[in-house]
Write a protein that holds these residues in place. Structure first.
Motif, mmCIF file in Angstrom:
data_model
loop_
_atom_site.group_PDB
_atom_site.id
_atom_site.type_symbol
_atom_site.label_atom_id
_atom_site.label_comp_id
_atom_site.label_asym_id
_atom_site.label_seq_id
_atom_site.Cartn_x
_atom_site.Cartn_y
_atom_site.Cartn_z
ATOM 1 N N GLU A 29 37.909 41.286 44.137
ATOM 2 C CA GLU A 29 37.613 39.850 44.154
ATOM 3 C C GLU A 29 38.909 39.041 44.233
ATOM 4 O O GLU A 29 39.014 38.071 45.001
ATOM 5 C CB GLU A 29 36.831 39.452 42.893
ATOM 6 C CG GLU A 29 35.445 40.069 42.759
ATOM 7 C CD GLU A 29 34.401 39.391 43.633
ATOM 8 O OE1 GLU A 29 34.771 38.476 44.407
ATOM 9 O OE2 GLU A 29 33.220 39.786 43.544
ATOM 10 N N LEU A 30 39.913 39.432 43.447
ATOM 11 C CA LEU A 30 41.178 38.714 43.445
ATOM 12 C C LEU A 30 41.883 38.842 44.794
ATOM 13 O O LEU A 30 42.419 37.855 45.327
ATOM 14 C CB LEU A 30 42.072 39.253 42.326
ATOM 15 C CG LEU A 30 43.437 38.585 42.148
ATOM 16 C CD1 LEU A 30 43.272 37.110 41.802
ATOM 17 C CD2 LEU A 30 44.241 39.303 41.067
ATOM 18 N N GLY A 76 46.814 37.559 39.103
ATOM 19 C CA GLY A 76 47.700 37.866 40.214
ATOM 20 C C GLY A 76 48.013 39.345 40.242
ATOM 21 O O GLY A 76 47.772 40.056 39.265
ATOM 22 N N TYR A 77 48.506 39.812 41.365
ATOM 23 C CA TYR A 77 48.919 41.214 41.421
ATOM 24 C C TYR A 77 49.846 41.452 42.601
ATOM 25 O O TYR A 77 49.926 40.665 43.544
ATOM 26 C CB TYR A 77 47.718 42.150 41.449
ATOM 27 C CG TYR A 77 47.058 42.393 42.785
ATOM 28 C CD1 TYR A 77 46.973 43.690 43.305
ATOM 29 C CD2 TYR A 77 46.482 41.363 43.524
ATOM 30 C CE1 TYR A 77 46.345 43.933 44.515
ATOM 31 C CE2 TYR A 77 45.848 41.605 44.732
ATOM 32 C CZ TYR A 77 45.790 42.889 45.231
ATOM 33 O OH TYR A 77 45.177 43.128 46.429
ATOM 34 N N SER A 78 50.601 42.561 42.518
ATOM 35 C CA SER A 78 51.511 42.978 43.575
ATOM 36 C C SER A 78 51.406 44.485 43.729
ATOM 37 O O SER A 78 51.465 45.214 42.734
ATOM 38 C CB SER A 78 52.951 42.580 43.226
ATOM 39 O OG SER A 78 53.841 42.905 44.281
ATOM 40 N N THR A 79 51.213 44.939 44.953
ATOM 41 C CA THR A 79 51.002 46.366 45.191
ATOM 42 C C THR A 79 52.228 46.992 45.841
ATOM 43 O O THR A 79 52.951 46.351 46.607
ATOM 44 C CB THR A 79 49.781 46.604 46.096
ATOM 45 O OG1 THR A 79 50.018 46.034 47.392
ATOM 46 C CG2 THR A 79 48.540 45.975 45.490
ATOM 47 N N LEU A 80 52.448 48.254 45.538
ATOM 48 C CA LEU A 80 53.555 49.007 46.113
ATOM 49 C C LEU A 80 53.036 50.366 46.555
ATOM 50 O O LEU A 80 52.371 51.061 45.781
ATOM 51 C CB LEU A 80 54.676 49.176 45.080
ATOM 52 C CG LEU A 80 56.103 49.337 45.613
ATOM 53 C CD1 LEU A 80 56.511 48.120 46.429
ATOM 54 C CD2 LEU A 80 57.075 49.535 44.467
ATOM 55 N N VAL A 92 49.111 35.178 43.600
ATOM 56 C CA VAL A 92 48.690 34.631 42.314
ATOM 57 C C VAL A 92 47.626 33.565 42.589
ATOM 58 O O VAL A 92 47.718 32.820 43.574
ATOM 59 C CB VAL A 92 49.893 34.004 41.563
ATOM 60 C CG1 VAL A 92 49.445 33.352 40.266
ATOM 61 C CG2 VAL A 92 50.951 35.067 41.298
ATOM 62 N N ARG A 93 46.622 33.499 41.733
ATOM 63 C CA ARG A 93 45.574 32.500 41.938
ATOM 64 C C ARG A 93 46.192 31.093 41.884
ATOM 65 O O ARG A 93 47.242 30.862 41.268
ATOM 66 C CB ARG A 93 44.478 32.651 40.884
ATOM 67 C CG ARG A 93 44.919 32.315 39.475
ATOM 68 C CD ARG A 93 43.755 32.313 38.508
ATOM 69 N NE ARG A 93 44.159 31.745 37.215
ATOM 70 C CZ ARG A 93 43.316 31.260 36.323
ATOM 71 N NH1 ARG A 93 42.015 31.280 36.557
ATOM 72 N NH2 ARG A 93 43.778 30.747 35.190
ATOM 73 N N ARG A 94 45.535 30.158 42.536
ATOM 74 C CA ARG A 94 46.091 28.821 42.707
ATOM 75 C C ARG A 94 46.451 28.157 41.386
ATOM 76 O O ARG A 94 47.459 27.463 41.279
ATOM 77 C CB ARG A 94 45.099 27.949 43.477
ATOM 78 C CG ARG A 94 44.873 28.411 44.907
ATOM 79 C CD ARG A 94 43.820 27.573 45.610
ATOM 80 N NE ARG A 94 43.571 28.068 46.965
ATOM 81 C CZ ARG A 94 42.648 27.558 47.779
ATOM 82 N NH1 ARG A 94 41.904 26.530 47.364
ATOM 83 N NH2 ARG A 94 42.490 28.052 48.992
#
Length: 345
Positions: A191-192, A247-251, A266-268
C-alpha cells in the motif's frame, strides 16, 4: 573468409536457455550482469495475465541474440508494450537484431500495438542500438539519471545530527527483516509503495501491480536485502492501509557485488523532515557495517529534491538511461508522431 553460419529463430526454452542468455546479456551490458538464477526468479514472478513473447536467435548451436517483448506492467495499457532485442557483441552486423526485431514487431502489430517502448543508455556500447532505434522511427521521450556512491568514500558520521533529529521527531528506522513478525508487513508495504510511486515524476501514468505479483517481484526476489532495506515507522500513527509505516527505502544486490536502491519515499505528511535522507543513511551504514560496497540509484530529472539529496549524501552522476517510444496508428499500423514532454525539449 567463409560466410558465418545461418541463424534461426525459435522460442525460448525455460529454464534450459537461462544460463546462456544470462551470459549473453552480461556480455552486452557488463555494468549490469545477469545470472540464470535471476532470470528464473523474474520468470516465476511474471504476472500470467500479461502478454509476453520471448524468442532467441541460434547459430551453430549457440544463442547469439534474444528478444523479450510484453505488456508494460508499470504503465499498463492493453495496446502498450515494452521490450528489447539484445545481440551478443561478437555476433552483431549479421542481421540477427533485425530478424529478432522484425519477428517481434510483426507479432505486436498483429495484436494492435499502438505504443512500443524500450530503454537504452547513453554509453558508447549502446550507440549501435540507438542508431538501430532511430532508423526505425523511435523517439527519446524520457531520461533516468544513474548515480553511484561507494560506502568507503562516504563520511557516514557526518549524518549523526540528522539521525538524532529524525529519532527525536518520533520516527523509528527499522530493517524490513525486523518487521517479519508483523502479519500485515507485506500488505502495508504494498500500500505504501503504491502511494509513493504515484508521486514519482516518471513521465507516465503508472498502474498498480497486483499484491501477489508485487510481493514476488519485490520482497521475494532473492536480490532484495531484507537486512539493508529500511522502513520508517511512527508508532503513534495507525493508517488503515499502511499502519505506522510512513516511508521506506529498498536495497537490492547484484551478482557483480554492487547494490541498487529500488525505491525511497516518504508519505506526504512526513516530507521535509529528513526522513527519506535518514532512510538512505541507515541503509548506507548497515551496508558499511556488513563490509561495504557500491550503491547505485536512478532518478528522474524533474525530481530535483531527490537529486539534491543524493548529491548531499555523496552520490555522483553516472550514465543516463533513456526511454524510447514508437507510436502506431491502431487502424493502419503506420507510425504516428510521438509527443515529447517539455522536460525533454
Amino acid at each position: 573468409m567463409t560466410d558465418p553460419q545461418p541463424f534461426t529463430l525459435r522460442e525460448m526454452r525455460k529454464p534450459d536457455d537461462f544460463a546462456e542468455i544470462a551470459a549473453l546479456l552480461s556480455a552486452a551490458d557488463p555494468d549490469w550482469p545477469v545470472t540464470a538464477e535471476m532470470m528464473a526468479t523474474w520468470d516465476e514472478a511474471h504476472d500470467p495475465a500479461l502478454y509476453r513473447r520471448e524468442r532467441v536467435a541460434e547459430q551453430g548451436g549457440r544463442i547469439v541474440g534474444v528478444s523479450h517483448v510484453g505488456h508494460d506492467d508499470f504503465a499498463f495499457e492493453d495496446w502498450r508494450y515494452f521490450g528489447r532485442v539484445v545481440v551478443h557483441p561478437d555476433a552483431r552486423r549479421r542481421g540477427v537484431g533485425t530478424a529478432l526485431y522484425d519477428d517481434a514487431f510483426a507479432a505486436l502489430r498483429e495484436r494492435g500495438a499502438q505504443d512500443l517502448r524500450t530503454m537504452l543508455s547513453d554509453q558508447d556500447e549502446d550507440a549501435p542500438g540507438r542508431a538501430f532505434l532511430a532508423a526505425r522511427g523511435y523517439v527519446r521521450t524520457w531520461d533516468r539519471y544513474e548515480s553511484r556512491l561507494h560506502t568507503g568514500d562516504a563520511d557516514l558520521g557526518a549524518f549523526d545530527d540528522l539521525m538524532a533529529a529524525v529519532a527525536a521527531d518520533g520516527v523509528e528506522l527499522r530493517p524490513v527483516a525486523d518487521l517479519a513478525g508483523d502479519p500485515q508487513r507485506n500488505r502495508r508495504l504494498w500500500e505504501l509503495d503504491w502511494r509513493l510511486f504515484q508521486d514519482v515524476p516518471m513521465g507516465q501514468t503508472l498502474t498498480r501491480r497486483p499484491f501477489e505479483a508485487w510481493v514476488k517481484q519485490e520482497l521475494d526476489d532473492p536480490t532484495f536485502s531484507h537486512e539493508l532495506s529500511f522502513v520508517a515507522l511512527r508508532p503513534d500513527v495507525n493508517d488503515p492501509e499502511t499502519g505506522p509505516y510512513v516511508g521506506y527505502s529498498t536495497l537490492m544486490s547484484n551478482p557483480a557485488g554492487f547494490f541498487v536502491i529500488g525505491m525511497t519515499g516518504v508519505r506526504r505528511e512526513d516530507r521535509g523532515r529528513g526522513v527519506a535522507k535518514a532512510l538512505k543513511v541507515a541503509a548506507m551504514r548497515a551496508l558499511a557495517a556488513a563490509g561495504g560496497g557500491e550503491i547505485r540509484t536512478f532518478n528522474d530529472p524533474p525530481n530535483r529534491a531527490m537529486l539534491g539529496m543524493n548529491r548531499a549524501l555523496g552520490f555522483r552522476r553516472g550514465p543516463t538511461r533513456s526511454r524510447y517510444e514508437l507510436h502506431l496508428d491502431p487502424v493502419t499500423g503506420e507510425r504516428r508522431p510521438v509527443p515529447v514532454p517539455p522536460e525533454m525539449v
